[in-house]
Write an enzyme that holds these catalytic residues in place. Structure first.
Site, PDB file in Angstrom:
ATOM      1  N   SER A   1      17.436 -36.130 -27.948  1.00  0.00           N
ATOM      2  CA  SER A   1      18.565 -36.448 -27.747  1.00  0.00           C
ATOM      3  C   SER A   1      18.739 -36.258 -26.209  1.00  0.00           C
ATOM      4  CB  SER A   1      19.640 -35.538 -28.710  1.00  0.00           C
ATOM      5  OG  SER A   1      19.313 -34.232 -28.588  1.00  0.00           O
ATOM      6  N   TYR A  21      10.730 -16.480 -25.766  1.00  0.00           N
ATOM      7  CA  TYR A  21      10.254 -17.852 -25.509  1.00  0.00           C
ATOM      8  C   TYR A  21       8.912 -18.005 -24.954  1.00  0.00           C
ATOM      9  CZ  TYR A  21      10.428 -22.240 -22.938  1.00  0.00           C
ATOM     10  OH  TYR A  21      10.248 -23.637 -22.463  1.00  0.00           O
ATOM     11  N   ALA A  68       6.232 -16.069 -25.504  1.00  0.00           N
ATOM     12  CA  ALA A  68       5.268 -15.509 -26.819  1.00  0.00           C
ATOM     13  C   ALA A  68       5.002 -17.166 -27.715  1.00  0.00           C
ATOM     14  CB  ALA A  68       5.660 -14.588 -27.562  1.00  0.00           C
ATOM     15  N   ILE A  97      11.985 -27.959 -15.072  1.00  0.00           N
ATOM     16  CA  ILE A  97      12.301 -28.977 -15.109  1.00  0.00           C
ATOM     17  C   ILE A  97      14.058 -28.996 -15.065  1.00  0.00           C
ATOM     18  CG2 ILE A  97      12.404 -31.313 -16.143  1.00  0.00           C
ATOM     19  CD1 ILE A  97       9.692 -30.278 -15.101  1.00  0.00           C
TER      20      ILE A  97
END
Ligand code: NAP
Length: 241
Positions: free
Chosen positions: A11, A148, A150, A181
């Site tokens: 999305s 995050y 891991a 990003i």
């Protein structure tokens, strides 16, 4: 017959950029969303070959329904891109068990659910490609992002093992591990932090979702038929291994 792709978490951000690119190249594209229904519907409405399907990838029942819907619309799934993901910054000592579990339910179990739902069709056809989104933090670790990091390291392990298991069925499994990003995932960063990240990046810029989308497209294309079990990191030189 047009090529087909199912992209989770499309999305917004990287997934949406990938959906646009695949659609422009004539693919039939199923985009999954979780909460951003309006954004997903708007993206689908702007391309005749994109359709949207809602599911929380952490929920096996919803994933099975999503894949059934995608198969109804597309006929078959050539490529699965496991892009849906969540991130959160917190001191490790403050991370609750519920936060840890949710991170792994979306970022790791989500990949497991989607692969298991799509693989029977790919194995029957002896053909298919799976691309999983990891992160540079899954390769090198990020302070204040232990769950995050891991979870994204787990995605790399899953990718390598699955590539060995399903390679004999003609299926490739690869991992894309982006650097920083410029998407909603990093929207909370202040300008000072963004500048520091740019300075740390040899190319001197943050990545754009399109920079990752073009790599996803390359890996999905027949040009990448001999590539499997690999981790490829579009990161502007931030992490060079
Ligand atoms: P983003 O802009 O925050 O978008 C996340 C996407 O994931 C949204 O479409 C969201 O859908 C979807 N999503 C979240 N939880 C979901 C769930 N439970 N079920 C289904 N969809 C879910 O993120 P992004 O920056 O594009 O990141 C995409 C992927 O690249 C993630 O796996 C991320 O970890 C990875 N990555 C990003 C960066 C970066 O710097 N941005 C770097 C390395 C790796 P809804 O909005 O509909 O809920």
């Amino acid at each position: 017959m047009p090529a087909t792709v199912l992209i989770t978490g499309a999305s917004r951000g990287i997934g949406a950029a990938a959906a646009r690119l695949f659609a422009q190249r004539g693919w039939q594209v199923a985009i999954n969303y979780h909460q951003s229904e309006e954004a997903a519907r708007t993206l689908a409405a702007s391309h005749k070959n994109i359709f949207a399907v809602q599911a929380d990838v952490a929920d096996r029942r919803q994933v099975n329904h999503m894949v059934e819907e995608a198969l109804c619309q597309l006929g078959h799934i050539d490529v699965l891109i496991n892009n849906a993901g969540i991130a959160r910054q917190a001191l490790f000592t403050d991370v609750t068990e519920a936060e840890w579990d949710r991170m792994f339910s979306v970022n790791v179990k989500g990949v497991y659910h989607c692969c298991q739902a799509v693989l029977p069709g790919m194995i029957r056809r002896q053909k298919g490609k799976i691309i999983n989104l990891s992160s540079i933090w899954g390769m090198t670790g990020a302070s204040c992002e232990v769950p995050y990091s891991a979870s994204k390291a787990a995605v790399i392990g899953l990718t390598k093992a699955l590539a060995k298991e399903v390679g004999p069925s003609g299926i490739t499994v690869n991992c894309v591990a982006p650097g920083v990003i410029d998407t909603d995932m990093n929207a909370a960063l202040c300008e000072e932090a963004r500048e520091a990240l740019r300075e740390e990046t040899p190319l001197g810029v943050l990545g754009r979702p399109e920079d990752v989308a073009s790599l996803l497209y390359f890996l999905a294309d027949s040009q990448a038929d001999f590539i499997t079990g690999q981790v490829i990191s579009p990161n502007g030189g931030f992490l060079i291994v």
